[in-house]
Design an enzyme around this catalytic site. Structure first.
Site, PDB file in Angstrom:
ATOM      1  CD  GLU A 239      41.614  41.690  44.734  1.00 21.52           C
ATOM      2  OE1 GLU A 239      40.839  42.214  45.635  1.00 21.52           O
ATOM      3  OE2 GLU A 239      41.766  41.026  43.738  1.00 21.52           O
TER       4      GLU A 239
ATOM      5  CB  CYS B 112      44.337  42.572  42.286  1.00 23.18           C
ATOM      6  SG  CYS B 112      43.820  44.028  43.447  1.00 23.18           S
ATOM      7  N   GLY B 113      42.709  44.365  39.643  1.00 25.11           N
ATOM      8  CA  GLY B 113      42.907  45.472  38.636  1.00 25.11           C
ATOM      9  C   GLY B 113      43.619  46.642  39.032  1.00 25.11           C
ATOM     10  CB  THR B 114      42.982  48.754  42.076  1.00 21.83           C
ATOM     11  OG1 THR B 114      42.531  47.809  43.015  1.00 21.83           O
ATOM     12  CG2 THR B 114      41.696  49.389  41.739  1.00 21.83           C
TER      13      THR B 114
ATOM     14  CB  CYS C 157      36.610  46.766  42.268  1.00 21.21           C
ATOM     15  SG  CYS C 157      36.766  45.072  41.454  1.00 21.21           S
ATOM     16  N   GLY C 158      39.356  47.403  39.808  1.00 22.82           N
ATOM     17  CA  GLY C 158      39.518  47.960  38.586  1.00 22.82           C
ATOM     18  C   GLY C 158      39.036  46.697  37.647  1.00 22.82           C
TER      19      GLY C 158
ATOM     20  CG  ASN D 261      39.514  40.232  40.567  1.00 21.98           C
ATOM     21  OD1 ASN D 261      39.638  41.441  40.535  1.00 21.98           O
ATOM     22  ND2 ASN D 261      39.064  39.318  41.625  1.00 21.98           N
TER      23      ASN D 261
ATOM     24  CG  ASN E 191      36.856  43.420  49.243  1.00 22.37           C
ATOM     25  OD1 ASN E 191      37.072  43.474  48.173  1.00 22.37           O
ATOM     26  ND2 ASN E 191      37.315  44.326  50.246  1.00 22.37           N
TER      27      ASN E 191
HETATM   28  N1  LIG Z   1      40.152  44.079  47.373  1.00 24.94           N
HETATM   29  C1  LIG Z   1      40.256  45.273  47.216  1.00 24.94           C
HETATM   30  C2  LIG Z   1      38.843  45.633  46.171  1.00 24.94           C
HETATM   31  C3  LIG Z   1      38.909  44.825  45.066  1.00 24.94           C
HETATM   32  C4  LIG Z   1      39.904  45.148  44.210  1.00 24.94           C
HETATM   33  C5  LIG Z   1      40.372  44.300  43.091  1.00 24.94           C
HETATM   34  N2  LIG Z   1      39.408  43.225  42.868  1.00 24.94           N
HETATM   35  C6  LIG Z   1      40.440  45.138  41.760  1.00 24.94           C
HETATM   36  O1  LIG Z   1      40.233  44.412  40.590  1.00 24.94           O
HETATM   37  O2  LIG Z   1      40.928  46.179  41.717  1.00 24.94           O
HETATM   38  C7  LIG Z   1      40.127  46.371  48.386  1.00 24.94           C
HETATM   39  O3  LIG Z   1      39.585  45.737  49.337  1.00 24.94           O
HETATM   40  O4  LIG Z   1      40.804  47.294  48.216  1.00 24.94           O
END
Ligand SMILES: N[C@H](CCC[C@H](N)C(=O)O)C(=O)O
Length: 328
Positions: free
Chosen positions: A223, A232-234, A80-81, A12, A71
């Site tokens: 996402e 996507c970490g979260t 963003c995790g 990511n 974003n």
């Molecule tokens: N697109 C996500 C933010 C980036 C989260 C993602 N890249 C991660 O690693 O958590 C949002 O608008 O909530």
């Protein structure tokens, strides 16, 4: 001249912009324009990215910096995790500290350096919280439910059960078999719920997951503000919690959960204290490129290949080697 980094967490990908290095920080409008320009695979450098991570000064105690997440579509996210692991590494190397807090939109989150995932693959653990399920935190609407936890929601997709939680950015999660996960529905539902729609007016990150076994899942995410990403970490954190809450025989609190994704693998550990959940997200923090750029080009959103000096690290090869050894 200013040094930007190109980084990734589980593939990511982001650019890190440390505004404390600038003579003049970018305005919010300049940050949005820069994110659109740099992340775009045509107008950006190095095939673009999924977003930019903006590092600023924090005046909170024991907090070494502030992270903002922009974003690819220029929307700002609360967390963003995968990105936080790379910012944690950046601040650790800048300060010599290996355990500290980073300020984010809704919380100062604990981060710490972990032992390398593999040779040449640095790893960090980051706190994912606060975690909320109710509509005020998500917000979803017009679905006839106060919360979604393993809930049939035919308005979203017939025959699937959904969970929805904010960590604190919004996530929608469904568990299914491999063929469904790899089918067209994720892209269709992701596009629908991130366009004009009555259910998630602010959009939502959509995660489809396959249960591989005890404490082992695979997660694919569409996402909000980006589209499909390698990870996507979260999303992987939220899905891990939904896994333990809906399949308690297979997903366990306080034990490492292996979360595989199209970009690699991370570990999550679920915690509950005083009725609140929080999640540890542990994974790589890889730096692939350093980019020297004139500050004016950041303000003008004109960071183009001919105008910058790029030096590649040797870390992607190490990451690729690590990926070749993991088996979902
Ligand atoms: N697109 C996500 C933010 C980036 C989260 C993602 N890249 C991660 O690693 O958590 C949002 O608008 O909530």
């Amino acid at each position: 001249m200013v040094t930007l980094l190109k980084v990734h967490g589980s593939m990511n990908q982001f650019f890190i912009l440390d505004q404390t290095l600038l003579d003049q920080p970018l305005t919010d409008d300049e940050l949005k324009k820069l994110a659109m320009q740099m992340t775009n695979s045509t107008t950006g450098i190095l095939n673009g990215a999924d977003g930019i991570l903006v590092v600023d000064q924090s005046d909170h105690p024991d907090v070494l910096g502030k992270m903002r997440v922009i974003n690819a579509d220029s929307s700002e996210a609360s967390m963003c995790g995968n990105g936080l692991r790379t910012v944690a590494r950046y601040l650790a190397e800048k300060t010599g500290r290996n355990s500290f807090k980073v300020e984010t939109m809704y919380a100062d989150l604990q981060v710490r350096q972990e032992s390398d995932f593999a040779t040449g693959v640095p790893a960090f653990a980051v706190e994912i919280s606060p975690v909320k399920f109710d509509k005020t935190a998500l917000p979803f609407d017009n679905l006839g439910h106060e919360r979604l936890l393993d809930t049939w929601v035919p308005e979203l997709a017939p025959g699937l059960k959904f969970s929805s939680l904010a960590v604190p950015n919004p996530h929608l999660i469904s568990f299914m078999d491999h063929d469904q996960l790899m089918g067209d529905l994720l892209g269709e539902l992701g596009a629908r719920l991130n366009g004009e729609n009555p259910y998630y007016p602010d959009g939502v990150n959509v995660n489809f997951a396959e249960i591989l076994g005890s404490n082992r899942i695979f997660v694919k995410t569409f996402e909000r503000g980006v589209g499909f990403t390698n990870a996507c970490g979260t999303g992987m954190s939220a899905t891990s919690l939904a896994f333990a809450l809906t399949h308690p025989d297979l997903g366990k609190f306080e034990e490492p959960i292996s979360v595989f994704n199209p970009g690699g693998m991370v570990k999550t550990i679920l915690h509950e204290s005083q009725g609140q959940y929080w999640i540890e997200l542990i994974g790589n923090a890889t730096e692939t490129h350093q980019i020297q750029v004139d500050e004016a080009l950041l303000h003008q959103a004109k960071v183009t290949t001919g105008q910058v000096t790029i030096s590649e690290t040797n870390e992607q090869a190490a990451y690729d080697q690590f990926i070749s050894t993991i088996k979902p």
